[in-house]
Structures are given as structure tokens and as C-alpha cells.
Enzyme design. Sequence first.
Site, PDB file in Angstrom:
ATOM      1  N   CYS A  93      71.123  14.129  51.355  1.00 45.79           N
ATOM      2  CA  CYS A  93      71.986  14.391  52.524  1.00 45.79           C
ATOM      3  C   CYS A  93      73.470  14.282  51.813  1.00 45.79           C
ATOM      4  CB  CYS A  93      71.745  14.044  53.765  1.00 45.79           C
ATOM      5  SG  CYS A  93      72.559  12.530  54.104  1.00 45.79           S
ATOM      6  N   CYS A 126      72.788   9.139  49.765  1.00 45.60           N
ATOM      7  CA  CYS A 126      71.790   9.497  49.432  1.00 45.60           C
ATOM      8  C   CYS A 126      71.659  10.398  48.565  1.00 45.60           C
ATOM      9  CB  CYS A 126      71.249  10.089  51.182  1.00 45.60           C
ATOM     10  SG  CYS A 126      69.744  11.091  51.735  1.00 45.60           S
ATOM     11  N   CYS A 163      66.295  -2.978  48.679  1.00 45.08           N
ATOM     12  CA  CYS A 163      65.021  -2.813  47.719  1.00 45.08           C
ATOM     13  C   CYS A 163      65.307  -1.271  47.259  1.00 45.08           C
ATOM     14  CB  CYS A 163      63.839  -3.517  47.010  1.00 45.08           C
ATOM     15  SG  CYS A 163      62.574  -3.501  45.749  1.00 45.08           S
TER      16      CYS A 163
END
Length: 147
Positions: free
Chosen positions: A61, A58, A132
Amino acid sequence: MSENSTNEAVSAQSAARTDAQWREMLSPTEYQVLRQGGTERPFTGEYVDTETTGVYECRACGAELFRSTTKFHSNCGWPSFFEPLAEDRVRYIEDSSMGMKRVEVRCAACDSHMGHVFEGEGFNTPTDLRYCINSVSMRLVPDAQGE
């Protein structure tokens, strides 16, 4: 520190961030996609055609979400994966914002928008799922040389 302890620490730190802190740490495009549920234009993301081996984390984070071994070419314009690194790394929300029912994928650690998951499209993958995911939502950490 165990992996679960690390994920819990990331989640707690991310949950404590204010909107102003998110705006400060993310670029305008990252903020629009990750924190406001936006979508980058198709075929513009840096990871659409990437075949580098590694882990996708991510961008907000740093939680590890997908492995390159589950990435496949779907020709949809965004990076596609057939499964997350582990089910507890993502969470799902029903999304009907575009006049159709979709399932939104979010980072479980910081609640950032990643993209959507689709089922039953007939891709020759082990799960028949297509995650996706926006390139701008992730950062690829390449495997070390020789591994």
C-alpha cells in the site's frame, strides 16, 4: 493533506480491495507473504544487507513503516529494525503457528504481513527489539541526494 489523512486514505483504499485485486496487483511471492502470512527464505531478500538511507514502505500500500536509521545487522537472514517509524504504522497479532509464541507485525494501513518482532535477544539497540521483516514486504525509497 496531512500525514494522518494520507494514512487514513491509504487504509480505506486498501481495505476496499478484494482478494482478486490483491492477486492482480502483487506478484505470486508478494501475495504469499503479504496477504497469506508467508516468509521468504533467509538471506535471500534484497534488503538483508542494504545500507542505503531512506524509508521502507509497505510494498502493498505504500505506507511508510521503517527508517533506515533503525535498521541493524542481526545476522538472522532478514532485514532487522529496532523500532517502526511510529507505533501507529504497525499492528501486532499473537502468532503460535510455528509451535511457539511469536508476535506478528502487520501494516496498520492495509493489514499486510510484514514479519515478526522479538524482544530480549540482547542486541545493542535502544529498544532491545528486533523487527524481523521480509524484504518482499517492503520497498525502500532512498533519501534524495544531498539530504
